[in-house]
Motif scaffolding. Structure first.
Motif, PDB file in Angstrom:
ATOM      1  N   UNK A  97     -14.193  -1.351 -11.630  1.00  0.00           N
ATOM      2  CA  UNK A  97     -13.322  -0.535 -12.474  1.00  0.00           C
ATOM      3  C   UNK A  97     -13.690   0.934 -12.375  1.00  0.00           C
ATOM      4  N   UNK A  98     -14.558   1.275 -11.440  1.00  0.00           N
ATOM      5  CA  UNK A  98     -14.975   2.656 -11.224  1.00  0.00           C
ATOM      6  C   UNK A  98     -13.746   3.552 -11.051  1.00  0.00           C
ATOM      7  N   UNK A  99     -13.787   4.722 -11.682  1.00  0.00           N
ATOM      8  CA  UNK A  99     -12.658   5.640 -11.584  1.00  0.00           C
ATOM      9  C   UNK A  99     -11.473   5.208 -12.419  1.00  0.00           C
ATOM     10  N   UNK A 100     -11.686   4.247 -13.317  1.00  0.00           N
ATOM     11  CA  UNK A 100     -10.598   3.784 -14.173  1.00  0.00           C
ATOM     12  C   UNK A 100      -9.564   2.943 -13.456  1.00  0.00           C
ATOM     13  N   UNK A 101      -9.935   2.327 -12.329  1.00  0.00           N
ATOM     14  CA  UNK A 101      -8.988   1.554 -11.550  1.00  0.00           C
ATOM     15  C   UNK A 101      -8.778   0.164 -12.126  1.00  0.00           C
ATOM     16  N   UNK A 102      -7.556  -0.274 -12.091  1.00  0.00           N
ATOM     17  CA  UNK A 102      -7.229  -1.672 -12.326  1.00  0.00           C
ATOM     18  C   UNK A 102      -6.566  -2.197 -11.055  1.00  0.00           C
ATOM     19  N   UNK A 103      -6.760  -3.491 -10.784  1.00  0.00           N
ATOM     20  CA  UNK A 103      -6.358  -4.058  -9.502  1.00  0.00           C
ATOM     21  C   UNK A 103      -5.289  -5.121  -9.682  1.00  0.00           C
ATOM     22  N   UNK A 113      -8.133 -17.858  15.504  1.00  0.00           N
ATOM     23  CA  UNK A 113      -7.410 -17.416  14.323  1.00  0.00           C
ATOM     24  C   UNK A 113      -7.982 -16.068  13.894  1.00  0.00           C
ATOM     25  N   UNK A 114      -7.160 -15.027  14.013  1.00  0.00           N
ATOM     26  CA  UNK A 114      -7.647 -13.683  13.736  1.00  0.00           C
ATOM     27  C   UNK A 114      -7.135 -13.173  12.391  1.00  0.00           C
ATOM     28  N   UNK A 115      -8.052 -12.646  11.589  1.00  0.00           N
ATOM     29  CA  UNK A 115      -7.674 -11.999  10.336  1.00  0.00           C
ATOM     30  C   UNK A 115      -7.968 -10.507  10.488  1.00  0.00           C
ATOM     31  N   UNK A 116      -6.920  -9.707  10.421  1.00  0.00           N
ATOM     32  CA  UNK A 116      -7.041  -8.260  10.570  1.00  0.00           C
ATOM     33  C   UNK A 116      -7.294  -7.629   9.202  1.00  0.00           C
ATOM     34  N   UNK A 117      -8.315  -6.800   9.137  1.00  0.00           N
ATOM     35  CA  UNK A 117      -8.720  -6.163   7.891  1.00  0.00           C
ATOM     36  C   UNK A 117      -8.355  -4.680   7.956  1.00  0.00           C
ATOM     37  N   UNK A 118      -7.769  -4.177   6.884  1.00  0.00           N
ATOM     38  CA  UNK A 118      -7.441  -2.757   6.808  1.00  0.00           C
ATOM     39  C   UNK A 118      -7.459  -2.315   5.358  1.00  0.00           C
ATOM     40  N   UNK A 119      -7.593  -1.009   5.145  1.00  0.00           N
ATOM     41  CA  UNK A 119      -7.613  -0.508   3.781  1.00  0.00           C
ATOM     42  C   UNK A 119      -7.826   0.983   3.728  1.00  0.00           C
ATOM     43  N   UNK A 120      -7.825   1.504   2.510  1.00  0.00           N
ATOM     44  CA  UNK A 120      -8.028   2.938   2.317  1.00  0.00           C
ATOM     45  C   UNK A 120      -8.417   3.233   0.883  1.00  0.00           C
ATOM     46  N   UNK A 121      -9.108   4.351   0.697  1.00  0.00           N
ATOM     47  CA  UNK A 121      -9.621   4.736  -0.617  1.00  0.00           C
ATOM     48  C   UNK A 121      -9.417   6.227  -0.821  1.00  0.00           C
ATOM     49  N   UNK A 122      -8.984   6.603  -2.025  1.00  0.00           N
ATOM     50  CA  UNK A 122      -8.851   8.008  -2.395  1.00  0.00           C
ATOM     51  C   UNK A 122     -10.152   8.758  -2.064  1.00  0.00           C
ATOM     52  N   UNK A 123     -10.071   9.819  -1.275  1.00  0.00           N
ATOM     53  CA  UNK A 123     -11.300  10.513  -0.853  1.00  0.00           C
ATOM     54  C   UNK A 123     -12.226  10.913  -1.994  1.00  0.00           C
ATOM     55  N   UNK A 124     -11.688  11.312  -3.149  1.00  0.00           N
ATOM     56  CA  UNK A 124     -12.535  11.737  -4.267  1.00  0.00           C
ATOM     57  C   UNK A 124     -13.292  10.585  -4.907  1.00  0.00           C
ATOM     58  N   UNK A 125     -12.917   9.334  -4.578  1.00  0.00           N
ATOM     59  CA  UNK A 125     -13.583   8.166  -5.152  1.00  0.00           C
ATOM     60  C   UNK A 125     -14.562   7.512  -4.185  1.00  0.00           C
ATOM     61  N   UNK A 143     -19.002   5.739  -4.144  1.00  0.00           N
ATOM     62  CA  UNK A 143     -19.276   5.244  -5.489  1.00  0.00           C
ATOM     63  C   UNK A 143     -19.348   3.721  -5.523  1.00  0.00           C
ATOM     64  N   UNK A 144     -19.433   3.103  -4.361  1.00  0.00           N
ATOM     65  CA  UNK A 144     -19.550   1.662  -4.289  1.00  0.00           C
ATOM     66  C   UNK A 144     -18.241   0.917  -4.264  1.00  0.00           C
ATOM     67  N   UNK A 145     -17.112   1.632  -4.346  1.00  0.00           N
ATOM     68  CA  UNK A 145     -15.815   0.954  -4.365  1.00  0.00           C
ATOM     69  C   UNK A 145     -15.509   0.339  -3.010  1.00  0.00           C
ATOM     70  N   UNK A 146     -15.711   1.115  -1.954  1.00  0.00           N
ATOM     71  CA  UNK A 146     -15.419   0.611  -0.610  1.00  0.00           C
ATOM     72  C   UNK A 146     -16.230  -0.617  -0.267  1.00  0.00           C
ATOM     73  N   UNK A 147     -17.489  -0.622  -0.667  1.00  0.00           N
ATOM     74  CA  UNK A 147     -18.354  -1.769  -0.396  1.00  0.00           C
ATOM     75  C   UNK A 147     -17.845  -3.019  -1.109  1.00  0.00           C
ATOM     76  N   UNK A 148     -17.463  -2.870  -2.378  1.00  0.00           N
ATOM     77  CA  UNK A 148     -16.954  -4.008  -3.144  1.00  0.00           C
ATOM     78  C   UNK A 148     -15.630  -4.510  -2.578  1.00  0.00           C
ATOM     79  N   UNK A 149     -14.777  -3.584  -2.160  1.00  0.00           N
ATOM     80  CA  UNK A 149     -13.489  -3.981  -1.596  1.00  0.00           C
ATOM     81  C   UNK A 149     -13.691  -4.737  -0.288  1.00  0.00           C
TER      82      UNK A 149
END
Length: 357
Positions: free
Chosen positions: A34-40, A112-124, A127-133
């Motif tokens: 919930x870092x940065x006030x995020x809800x998922x 069987x291939x699973x492609x992983x992708x994502x992105x995070x607001x640079x200011x966040x 702070x451990x968010x990317x690791x948890x995601x």
């Protein structure tokens, strides 16, 4: 696009346990911060416009040498060709600040291939968010693999993968701590079209001709045959073939045909794309060679060079400054040498990281 198998992937021993067991799918996914006030919540096609805007924001800050088009974002939500799962992190005002996808290509057979992708607001970041995601994505990918068609077959293999640009050192650290390894290296190359384009002759009964819709399925089948033994290759169905060519330019695409009989055979092919959204970030305009292949029976007869020369002339005639392409730097066929001989130069690189299951 890689701990790793050799270029044919066939050298790996057959596992003793079926993929559904080896996937080690968790019953419960790891929590998201919930870092940065995020809800998922899960992302749906209704979020495509917001996701497009958010990715554009990230790319404006990070300035990679490409930009993601709305068509490419829409492909994240392709539930016909993929078994996908996507999540987004939203602030109190409902603004998207993070996203993550895990996508299995349904048509994949032995691997069987699973492609992983994502992105995070640079200011966040940091702070451990990317690791948890990433932990969430790995766990979700394992769940997707465990329920894939054929997952009860011991021959089936699983692979989590993602492309990492040369300068993404923080992401590399996260991946390696979770067991991902470098599997394949790619070089992005360009060729200055203001320089003379060589004349490359292919000898009769070979001819190089413009691509047409009537030739398209024969080209697809030729592609599946040409790439059959290459690393990570999977056969493309007609639907997959179309889905992977959202930016296809017919007038920049060519087919080499063997006309020694009354029924012409595809000897080679070159399919081009136009990625205008990338040109500002690149700093130049380019015609992009998306797929280039020559079937084994016709290799060593200048087919690839002839196709490339035709494509370069077509790009130049349309006012493009460069011809661009990506090449597998680990391919033992010597493709890089061919491109360098025709005047292509390396401008950057990327690495495919995989976690084998």
């Amino acid at each position: 696009m890689p701990g790793a198998w050799n270029s044919s992937d066939a050298a790996r021993e057959t596992p003793d346990e079926p993929l559904v067991v080896r996937a080690q799918a968790p019953d419960v996914l790891p929590p998201l911060p919930e870092t940065g006030g995020l809800t998922w919540r899960a992302l749906t096609p209704a979020d495509a416009e917001d996701l497009t805007t958010f990715i554009a924001h990230i790319e404006e800050v990070d300035n990679p040498p490409y930009r993601t088009s709305p068509e490419e974002v829409a492909d994240y939500f392709d539930d016909e060709g993929h078994d996908y799962s996507g999540i987004g992190g939203f602030d109190a005002d409902g603004i998207l600040h993070a996203f993550a996808f895990a996508r299995l290509r349904r048509a994949d057979a032995e691997i069987k291939r699973v492609f992983i992708s994502g992105g995070l607001e640079p200011s966040l970041r940091d702070q451990g968010i990317g690791s948890a995601v990433l932990d969430w994505q790995i766990a979700r990918a394992r769940q997707i693999l465990a329920r894939a068609d054929g997952a009860d077959d011991p021959v089936a293999r699983g692979r989590l993968l993602l492309h990492v640009d040369d300068d993404q050192t923080s992401l590399v650290r996260l991946l390696t701590t979770r067991g991902f390894t470098e599997a394949r290296h790619y070089s992005q190359m360009r060729r200055d079209l203001s320089r003379p384009i060589p004349e490359v002759a292919v000898e009769w009964p070979l001819t190089v001709e413009p691509w047409t819709p009537a030739l398209d399925d024969a080209v697809r089948r030729a592609h599946n045959a040409a790439f059959h033994d290459l690393w990570g290759a999977q056969p493309l169905s007609p639907q997959d073939w179309q889905a992977e060519r959202a930016h296809h330019v017919p007038e920049w695409s060519f087919v080499a045909l063997d006309r020694s009989s009354d029924r012409a055979q595809v000897a080679g092919y070159l399919m081009s794309g136009r990625y205008e959204q990338d040109w500002h970030a690149l700093g130049w305009t380019e015609g992009y060679t998306e797929i280039l292949g020559v079937l084994p029976a016709w290799r060593g007869r200048h087919v690839a060079s002839g196709l490339l020369a035709h494509a370069m002339r077509a790009y130049a005639a349309d006012g493009m400054q460069y011809a661009g392409l990506d090449v597998d730097a680990d391919d033992p066929s010597g493709a890089i040498g061919l491109f360098e001989h025709l005047g292509y130069e390396r401008v950057r690189g990327s690495v495919v990281y995989t976690l084998e299951v």
